[in-house]
Design a protein around this motif. Structure first.
Motif, PDB file in Angstrom:
ATOM      1  N   TYR A 470       0.827  -1.213   0.000  1.00  0.00           N
ATOM      2  CA  TYR A 470       0.000   0.000   0.000  1.00  0.00           C
ATOM      3  C   TYR A 470       0.857   1.257   0.000  1.00  0.00           C
ATOM      4  O   TYR A 470       0.437   2.298  -0.534  1.00  0.00           O
ATOM      5  CB  TYR A 470      -0.952  -0.015   1.193  1.00  0.00           C
ATOM      6  N   GLU A 471       2.056   1.169   0.558  1.00  0.00           N
ATOM      7  CA  GLU A 471       2.955   2.326   0.515  1.00  0.00           C
ATOM      8  C   GLU A 471       3.409   2.586  -0.917  1.00  0.00           C
ATOM      9  O   GLU A 471       3.512   3.741  -1.350  1.00  0.00           O
ATOM     10  CB  GLU A 471       4.160   2.088   1.431  1.00  0.00           C
ATOM     11  N   GLU A 474       1.017   4.502  -2.615  1.00  0.00           N
ATOM     12  CA  GLU A 474       0.863   5.819  -1.976  1.00  0.00           C
ATOM     13  C   GLU A 474      -0.466   5.944  -1.229  1.00  0.00           C
ATOM     14  O   GLU A 474      -1.048   7.029  -1.141  1.00  0.00           O
ATOM     15  CB  GLU A 474       1.018   6.944  -2.998  1.00  0.00           C
ATOM     16  N   HIS A 476      -1.113   5.804   2.147  1.00  0.00           N
ATOM     17  CA  HIS A 476      -0.301   5.757   3.361  1.00  0.00           C
ATOM     18  C   HIS A 476      -1.119   5.450   4.611  1.00  0.00           C
ATOM     19  O   HIS A 476      -0.590   4.854   5.556  1.00  0.00           O
ATOM     20  CB  HIS A 476       0.460   7.069   3.521  1.00  0.00           C
ATOM     21  N   ALA A 479      -1.397   1.769   4.608  1.00  0.00           N
ATOM     22  CA  ALA A 479      -0.084   1.224   4.956  1.00  0.00           C
ATOM     23  C   ALA A 479       0.182   1.365   6.453  1.00  0.00           C
ATOM     24  O   ALA A 479       0.719   0.442   7.087  1.00  0.00           O
ATOM     25  CB  ALA A 479       1.006   1.934   4.156  1.00  0.00           C
ATOM     26  N   LEU A 480      -0.201   2.516   7.009  1.00  0.00           N
ATOM     27  CA  LEU A 480       0.013   2.748   8.435  1.00  0.00           C
ATOM     28  C   LEU A 480      -0.715   1.711   9.278  1.00  0.00           C
ATOM     29  O   LEU A 480      -0.144   1.159  10.235  1.00  0.00           O
ATOM     30  CB  LEU A 480      -0.480   4.158   8.799  1.00  0.00           C
ATOM     31  N   SER A 502       7.768   6.170   9.297  1.00  0.00           N
ATOM     32  CA  SER A 502       7.799   6.721   7.940  1.00  0.00           C
ATOM     33  C   SER A 502       6.394   7.062   7.459  1.00  0.00           C
ATOM     34  O   SER A 502       6.173   8.099   6.815  1.00  0.00           O
ATOM     35  CB  SER A 502       8.458   5.710   6.998  1.00  0.00           C
ATOM     36  N   CYS A 503       5.415   6.194   7.784  1.00  0.00           N
ATOM     37  CA  CYS A 503       4.039   6.462   7.362  1.00  0.00           C
ATOM     38  C   CYS A 503       3.466   7.681   8.088  1.00  0.00           C
ATOM     39  O   CYS A 503       2.743   8.485   7.488  1.00  0.00           O
ATOM     40  CB  CYS A 503       3.160   5.242   7.616  1.00  0.00           C
ATOM     41  N   LYS A 506       4.575  10.636   6.298  1.00  0.00           N
ATOM     42  CA  LYS A 506       3.942  10.869   4.999  1.00  0.00           C
ATOM     43  C   LYS A 506       2.492  11.340   5.126  1.00  0.00           C
ATOM     44  O   LYS A 506       1.957  11.926   4.184  1.00  0.00           O
ATOM     45  CB  LYS A 506       4.014   9.583   4.166  1.00  0.00           C
ATOM     46  N   VAL A 507       1.859  11.068   6.279  1.00  0.00           N
ATOM     47  CA  VAL A 507       0.510  11.600   6.490  1.00  0.00           C
ATOM     48  C   VAL A 507       0.566  12.886   7.320  1.00  0.00           C
ATOM     49  O   VAL A 507      -0.450  13.328   7.863  1.00  0.00           O
ATOM     50  CB  VAL A 507      -0.422  10.558   7.150  1.00  0.00           C
ATOM     51  N   SER A 513       5.350  10.578  14.534  1.00  0.00           N
ATOM     52  CA  SER A 513       6.499   9.989  13.851  1.00  0.00           C
ATOM     53  C   SER A 513       7.715   9.975  14.759  1.00  0.00           C
ATOM     54  O   SER A 513       8.451   8.980  14.826  1.00  0.00           O
ATOM     55  CB  SER A 513       6.789  10.777  12.566  1.00  0.00           C
TER      56      SER A 513
END
Length: 655
Positions: A470-471, A474, A476, A479-480, A502-503, A506-507, A513
């Motif tokens: 899923y990452e 994109e 995210h 993915a998270l 990292s996720c 990106k959000v 993080s």
């Protein structure tokens, strides 16, 4: 503490041999094999010492064991059951011969000629919301030990009068017939019919039959003479119908009645999702040797490679010094803690001791894959193929070999072949997902990983693979979620937390993080980082060095929050990993750093600019000159030096 004597060993050997016979009589061949291998691994010497506490083992008392019958015939202590077994003997032998020939419907029809009702277990069916039979009381499903609903009639026993052995074989044949038919209807792996819509249509009939039988036994006061096998089968049916809490209770009841049916313990282990659930269920289990073995196995399945678990394994190996099963568990404990060298050594010894043993070779091939041991993996593939090329484990070994050669299409062919042989073979689903990721077929990868977690929700590699896929797409937030599931299963694996961090970045959630990256640093102190799967890196000796990439990412998050002093502090820590921990008087060797890397060079560049903006020109120039010597970011470093000199000569302050 007590001594494990020759009498104990003989009694345990006799009990295991009885388990082999009883499991074989009911066509539970994997459980029979397990008990037989454990029986053979018992020592024959008269004096064997162990710190195992015999008081906690109701199956092993310090008394003279009953003599072992040379004919391996174990009498039935229940006279009524013995009479029924004698009465059914001819038909039972016929039915068992049909089962051995995989003619499941014929086997069941020997005892139950009329067809049982078929149909999927659905939320609207009268069997979809059942409760465990208990004593009479208030509420739903507590009516004289019968599984019922409010306003429904108690189930009646429509089965002919059979021995428990014959009844188990008949209903188990029905179950196996339904599983076989379900696989046939599913057709191609990952095809249009291969999904959750295809179910075992025999489950409803088996459920109703067992409910009626249990209700009849309860009404006649005969439930105390149940043998545990039908409880085991009912647990399987409930687990298939996703009634998992009730299934746990029936498996627990089964192992109380007959502790040496290893299949019941395996089914119970599959229903445990975390260590807390394991700790909760252990007090409800019989306090004997099998519970100790189960606790070890379930802990290994939950990746608990801790000192207490290794001590439990030591205790068991004192009792069963030659057990291949226990040696495999130790190898898997090392595998989960990423000590691949130790795990490989144990698997190699097992292979040399028994080159025809296929069990768990898929794990061995995973280890060799991660170690990039291509010659050993090729040899393992040859040995497994020569023994049995149509075992799922063999197909996974060959698939891993082709994957290591980067022949991903051929690898997928073998993983699909493994799943054709056994659709519930977890390793093949996960490994096939990895191959589809390599082939950039994200849809097939996601579906493979989803099937893997359907088979086993404890497979952190599949959850992690879903996050990675899923990452790539994109997506995210998706993915998270999947990374968090993987991290919850492997809380001491820094790679899991790095992915979560990292996720969050990106959000656009830098605070979360930072917290997650710091947790990755803490997790990294438990064991040296290795590969989650397939990266080709191996775990080495702990160096005491923090992961520079994680430190660098924390610094960038602080920069996003405009907390530049904290960002600079973490950049300095990133830079410090080049040299490693400082040496002290007690440790002349000291720590060894990682040397110059791209990450540390980026940190050095950031610090050079930071120092120059603060007016610390000398320190900034030192860092920039070091960058020129590192051979990384050289052109950018030279440009920075020219810029700093121009600004210093003109007297301008940096913007």
């Amino acid at each position: 503490m007590a001594t494990f004597t020759k009498a104990n060993a003989d009694y345990l050997r006799n009990t295991l041999q009885e388990a082999v016979v009883k499991c074989s009589e009911r066509c539970l061949y994997q459980s029979a094999k397990w008990a037989a291998e454990l029986s053979v691994s018992l020592p024959t010497l008269p004096s064997v010492s162990s710190s195992f506490d015999a008081d906690t083992d109701s199956q092993m008392q310090d008394v003279d064991p009953p003599p072992i019958s040379p004919a391996f015939h174990f009498a039935n202590n229940d006279p009524e059951e013995a009479r029924l077994e004698a009465q059914d003997l001819s038909r039972y032998l016929l039915a068992k011969s049909y089962f051995d020939c995989r003619e499941y419907d014929r086997c069941a029809a020997v005892f139950i000629p009329s067809a049982l009702p078929r149909g999927p277990l659905s939320p609207t069916s009268p069997n979809s919301n059942r409760r465990t039979p208990t004593k009479a009381g208030k509420g739903k499903g507590k009516d004289s030990g019968v599984i019922t609903e409010v306003g429904s009639e108690p189930p009646s026993n429509a089965l002919p009068k059979l021995s428990q052995r014959a009844l188990f074989l008949a209903l188990y044949s029905k179950y196996m017939s339904g599983e076989k038919r379900k696989d046939e209807e599913s057709e191609m792996i990952l095809g249009p019919a291969d999904g959750g819509s295809t179910v075992n249509k025999e489950l409803v009939g088996i459920t109703r039959s067992l409910e009626g039988w249990f209700a009849d036994r309860e009404a006649r006061g005969l439930s105390g003479s149940n043998q545990g096998w039908l409880e085991y089968l009912y647990g399987i049916v409930l687990a298939k119908g996703k009634t998992e809490e009730d299934a746990k209770r029936w498996f627990i009841r089964s192992v109380h009645l007959f502790p040496f049916n290893w299949g019941a313990w395996l089914e119970l282990s599959e229903l445990l999702n975390n260590v807390e659930e394991l700790q909760k269920v252990v007090p409800e289990l019989p306090q004997n040797l099998m519970t100790l073995i189960f606790h070890l196995y379930a802990s290994q399945e939950l990746y608990q490679s801790t000192d207490p678990i290794h001590k439990e394994l030591d205790e068991l190996e004192n009792i069963f010094p030659d057990s291949q099963f226990l040696k495999t568990q130790r190898a898997l404990l090392y595998y989960h803690s990423k000590d691949f060298d130790e795990a490989e050594t144990i698997f190699s010894a097992l292979l040399h001791a028994d080159p025809h043993r296929i069990d768990s070779l898929d794990f061995y091939s995973n280890i060799l894959y991660v170690m990039s041991a291509r010659p050993k993996l090729a040899f393992l593939a040859q040995v497994a193929t020569a023994t049995d090329k149509f075992r799922p484990e063999t197909c996974c070994v060959v698939g891993n070999y082709y994957s290591l050669k980067s022949e991903h299409e051929k690898a997928v062919v073998y993983f699909r072949r493994a799943l054709t042989l056994d659709r519930n073979f977890l390793s093949a689903w996960t490994l096939m997902g990895h191959e589809y990721v390599e082939m950039k077929n994200t849809h097939a990868a996601i579906e493979s990983y989803r099937r893997a977690v359907d088979v086993n929700r404890k497979d952190y590699r599949a959850w992690y693979g879903l996050g990675q896929t899923y990452e790539v797409l994109e997506m995210h937030l998706y993915a998270l979620f999947y990374y968090q599931r993987a991290a919850s299963l492997r809380p001491y694996d820094p790679k899991m937390w790095q992915a979560v961090g990292s996720c969050y970045d990106k959000v656009d959630r830098p605070v979360q993080s930072i917290k997650t990256y710091k947790r990755a640093l803490v997790a990294g102190t438990y064991y040296d980082q290795g590969s989650s799967f397939g990266s080709g890196t191996t775990a080495g000796e702990p160096t005491g060095v923090l992961d520079p990439e994680t430190l660098y990412q924390i610094a960038l998050m602080y920069e996003k929050l405009n907390q530049l002093d904290d960002a600079a502090s973490y950049m300095e820590m990133t830079l410090a990993q080049e040299e490693g921990p400082e040496e002290d008087d007690d440790d002349e060797a000291g720590g060894h750093g990682i040397g110059v890397t791209t990450t540390t060079s980026k940190a050095r560049m950031w610090l050079a600019r930071w120092e120059f903006r603060r007016g610390a020109h000398v320190r900034a120039m030192e860092l920039a000159n070091e960058l020129c010597q590192d051979g990384v970011e050289v052109e950018e470093a030279k440009a920075l030096i020219r810029d700093m000199r121009a600004r210093m000569e003109s007297g301008r302050s940096p913007s």
